[in-house]
Write an enzyme that holds these catalytic residues in place. Structure first.
Site, PDB file in Angstrom:
ATOM      1  N   HIS A 150      -5.110  -9.195   3.498  1.00 32.13           N
ATOM      2  CA  HIS A 150      -4.050  -9.342   4.500  1.00 32.13           C
ATOM      3  C   HIS A 150      -4.591  -9.603   5.905  1.00 32.13           C
ATOM      4  CE1 HIS A 150      -4.317  -4.778   5.470  1.00 32.13           C
ATOM      5  NE2 HIS A 150      -5.327  -5.106   4.709  1.00 32.13           N
ATOM      6  N   ARG A 151      -5.663  -8.909   6.260  1.00 28.22           N
ATOM      7  CA  ARG A 151      -6.164  -9.061   7.633  1.00 28.22           C
ATOM      8  C   ARG A 151      -6.864 -10.396   7.860  1.00 28.22           C
ATOM      9  NH1 ARG A 151      -4.153  -5.063   9.758  1.00 28.22           N
ATOM     10  NH2 ARG A 151      -4.179  -3.033   8.744  1.00 28.22           N
ATOM     11  N   ASP A 188       0.817  -1.219   0.000  1.00 29.26           N
ATOM     12  CA  ASP A 188       0.000   0.000   0.000  1.00 29.26           C
ATOM     13  C   ASP A 188       0.851   1.269   0.000  1.00 29.26           C
ATOM     14  OD1 ASP A 188      -2.238  -1.509  -0.075  1.00 29.26           O
ATOM     15  OD2 ASP A 188      -3.147  -0.700   1.757  1.00 29.26           O
ATOM     16  N   LYS A 226       0.463  -6.521   1.897  1.00 27.15           N
ATOM     17  CA  LYS A 226      -0.258  -5.247   1.761  1.00 27.15           C
ATOM     18  C   LYS A 226       0.145  -4.298   2.882  1.00 27.15           C
ATOM     19  CE  LYS A 226      -4.790  -3.531   0.474  1.00 27.15           C
ATOM     20  NZ  LYS A 226      -5.073  -2.380   1.302  1.00 27.15           N
ATOM     21  N   GLU A 234     -11.105  -4.803   1.755  1.00 28.36           N
ATOM     22  CA  GLU A 234     -10.349  -5.579   0.769  1.00 28.36           C
ATOM     23  C   GLU A 234     -11.182  -6.717   0.188  1.00 28.36           C
ATOM     24  OE1 GLU A 234      -9.154  -3.939   3.159  1.00 28.36           O
ATOM     25  OE2 GLU A 234      -7.001  -3.540   2.975  1.00 28.36           O
ATOM     26  N   ASP A 242     -10.623  -2.610  11.935  1.00 28.14           N
ATOM     27  CA  ASP A 242      -9.575  -3.542  11.509  1.00 28.14           C
ATOM     28  C   ASP A 242      -9.168  -4.474  12.646  1.00 28.14           C
ATOM     29  OD1 ASP A 242      -9.758  -2.337   9.120  1.00 28.14           O
ATOM     30  OD2 ASP A 242      -7.710  -1.564   9.041  1.00 28.14           O
ATOM     31  N   ASN A 251      -4.840  -1.969  -4.376  1.00 24.08           N
ATOM     32  CA  ASN A 251      -6.031  -2.027  -3.527  1.00 24.08           C
ATOM     33  C   ASN A 251      -5.823  -1.136  -2.309  1.00 24.08           C
ATOM     34  OD1 ASN A 251      -8.577  -2.741  -2.739  1.00 24.08           O
ATOM     35  ND2 ASN A 251      -8.088  -4.860  -2.222  1.00 24.08           N
TER      36      ASN A 251
END
Ligand code: DC
Length: 649
Positions: free
Chosen positions: A392-393, A52, A417, A346, A318, A95
């Site tokens: 990613h999360r 990112d 990311k 995402e 998040d 993204n």
């Protein structure tokens, strides 16, 4: 770049230590943009190196901003003083929502021709509220494809700043953040009013505090009205990026479920990031939390385990994902409410988390804007792995489940990311279930030794040769020839096997004798040479690694299947001694035998096992070599136990 299809995480028995966090994504991308718009040069220290931030750096460079490395995680940005030098550019932003939204706002007011696009998922993430707000002050923005979504085309326009500008707050706080950061470049004072509920407010606080560091003070009246002056941004000289509080959440949760203490360095009490408040949520679940100005430490509850909680996740969308998997280790259900924004991240994170949590055995209620998770009595490890949806999360959240079960995570590189080294850090602070790998040629006595070592330690035992034998037997029964690689691999992937206390079952039938027959032994050696078959059986073998420990015997236990085994032993004996041992075994069973064919057969199998292209039999580096030609079983077991004791130190 090397990309892997999956990563297999071993079951974690404990977690402790310290992780130095990578820089915050939210702060890094804001710092780059504000430094670029400023008068003067900024040195940004601790900038996050990730996908990112790379997208933001590239975009700024394309817009004519001089962004250059100046040391480890240090970047020098020569500010342009409000006006971007390049008036026509086509920007690809992957993204990266933080880059896309803020650059849309800045470029819409910049008087040039710009196109902004991203990955397909970026084109499914709404941006209409921001475009509507910008159009109200004269911006010329067109949707290239679908109304309300990227890609966007921006053309020069007469901007009418000043007055009151309205923006909706309930889809993404990044629309407001983008406007706030862009408006000072018009040189006029503008009032921004938020309509609807403003979500994810702590991120707007980050924006305001950073604008202040770069010389622009916004006055606000609650969360409804913001007065943005038309002042110029000025470089603060050096700007240090805090560690990422969202990235911290995984390690704090690990400390809480894995004993701890586990410390994250880089965020603490003085953090400007809302996600630092994740620690409070963990504390409500019962975790022990300690905090300093720039560190946080988490450990398991003093007594009893974690408890499920109900949490409004709006402020920490998040980090709240981390709670969804921490919930697997709590007593009672955990309910996360007010998280509708997960649907436009995402991936549709509500759907993704629900689907994958269910694969692990949890009972999940997925509402329009909430998730209720009831942990299973025992975690299940999905044989096909946990899917991560390019998010990613999702990948990092689910790594926590390895506290309960060995786990395959698909597409692990998506963590790049925001946190490229995540799984390496994870391995550094966790202790996996220990393994003693005993490899060696046929009839070297591995099976006997490994089983006895396992019994002495109270650990599980894996006879990996039996799995290849089962594959050979199952293929034979299904009429699939042993050299049909795809056919046998399919059979291997679907093997219905159970290792009971006293016997091995194939599709519910006892097959101990059948898999030891001479022709099946030959078949096992044949199918074991097929790469696709070995791949299909890899994770199945790794699933045997359960607490408190595993002793595994085979050909590639220490080299391929458990390369991180604490103790690796390569057991051999001369081929004559091995032939003698096998001869005695057969005679003892009342089977007529002859030493010469046994010798020939062993030589042939040694050759095939050691010369095949995949996982050939050989002593892996660091493995203890033990020639048992002149050792008794008791002496050999004692030696392996001594090595293992030394390794656990
Ligand atoms: O150890 P065993 O004789 O039961 O093994 C049967 C066959 O499977 C043997 O020919 C080698 C192969 N094998 C393998 O390739 N890798 C392992 N880890 C275990 C066995």
């Amino acid at each position: 770049m090397d990309t892997s299809e999956f990563i297999d995480l071993p079951e974690v028995v404990s977690a402790r230590g310290c992780v130095h966090l990578p820089g915050s994504k939210s702060i890094s991308n804001r710092a780059l943009l504000l430094a670029a718009l400023s008068e003067g040069t900024s040195e940004i220290r601790g900038l996050l190196a990730s996908d990112d931030t790379a997208r933001m750096r590239e975009a700024l460079c394309r817009l004519g901003v001089d962004v250059a490395p100046a040391g480890h995680d240090v970047w020098r940005v020569r500010g342009v003083g409000g006006a971007l030098p390049i008036r026509r550019a086509d920007l690809f932003l992957g993204n990266a929502g933080t880059a896309f939204r803020s650059l849309t706002a800045v470029l819409a007011l910049a008087g040039g021709d710009y196109r902004l696009s991203g990955v397909p998922r970026m084109h499914e993430r709404p941006i209409g509220d921001l475009v509507d707000a910008l159009r109200r002050i004269g911006a010329d923005i067109a949707y290239e494809a679908r109304e309300g979504y990227p890609p966007l085309c921006i053309r020069p326009a007469t901007i009418r700043p000043g007055g009151v500008l309205r923006v909706r707050g309930e889809v993404s706080s990044q629309f407001l953040s983008g406007l706030l950061m862009a408006l000072p470049t018009t040189g006029a004072k503008t009032v921004v009013e938020v309509t609807g509920e403003l979500i994810s407010r702590p991120y707007v606080e980050i924006t305001l505090s950073m604008m202040a560091r770069f010389g622009v003070r916004v006055e606000r009246d609650g969360w409804r009205r913001f007065v943005v002056p038309g002042d110029a941004y000025r470089s603060p000289g050096v700007f240090a990026v805090e560690g990422d509080a969202s990235s911290a959440s995984y390690f704090l949760a690990l400390g809480a479920i894995g004993g701890g203490p586990l410390r994250v360095a880089g965020v603490g009490r003085d953090s400007v990031q809302g996600d630092a408040r994740f620690a409070e949520a963990l504390e409500r679940m019962g975790a022990r939390i300690a905090m300093g100005p720039d560190w946080i430490e988490a450990g398991a509850p003093e007594d009893g385990g974690l408890r499920g909680i109900e949490l409004d996740g709006n402020d920490i969308p998040d980090a709240a994902m981390t709670l969804a998997t921490t919930a697997l280790f709590a007593t009672g259900p955990t309910t996360l409410t007010n998280i509708a924004s997960w649907r436009v991240k995402e991936t549709d994170r509500l759907a993704a988390m629900a689907t994958e949590l269910e694969k692990l055995g949890a009972a999940v209620e997925e509402g329009a804007d909430y998730l209720r998770i009831t942990p299973p009595a025992e975690l299940v490890s999905p044989p096909q792995g946990v899917d991560t949806y390019h998010d990613h999360r999702v990948a990092m959240s689910f790594s926590l489940a390895a506290r309960g079960v060995p786990l395959r995570i698909n597409d692990p590189d998506c963590v790049a990311k925001t946190f490229p080294g995540y799984f390496a850090r994870f391995a550094e602070v966790t202790r996996a279930v220990p393994v003693i790998a005993v490899d060696g040629p046929s009839a070297s006595g591995k099976g006997t030794i490994a089983a006895r070592v396992a019994a002495a330690l109270g650990w599980r035992y894996l006879d990996s040769g039996a799995i290849y034998r089962l594959a050979a037997l199952a293929a034979r029964r299904a009429g699939i020839p042993w050299d049909d690689e795809a056919g046998v691999a399919k059979i291997a992937a679907e093997l219905d096997i159970e290792f009971g206390e006293a016997s091995i079952l194939l599709a519910g039938e006892e097959v101990d004798e059948a898999i030891r027959a001479e022709d099946i032994s030959a078949g096992a050696s044949r199918v074991a040479a097929l790469p696709a078959v070995r791949r299909a059986l890899l994770f199945r073998q790794r699933l045997f690694r359960r607490a408190p420990g595993l002793v595994a015997d085979g050909r590639d236990m220490g080299s391929v299947v458990f390369p991180d085994a604490q103790t690796r032993v390569f057991l051999t004996a001369s081929v004559e001694v091995r032939a003698q041992r096998r001869y005695k075994q057969l005679i003892d069973k009342g089977i007529a035998a002859n030493i010469t064919p046994l010798l020939l057969d062993l030589r042939e199998r040694d050759l095939r096992d050691s010369q095949r292209s995949v996982a050939p039999l050989r002593q892996s580096e660091g493995a203890h070599l033990l020639d048992t030609s002149n050792l008794s079983i008791g002496e050999t077991v004692a030696q392996v136990l001594a090595w293992s004791k030394g390794a656990s130190g």
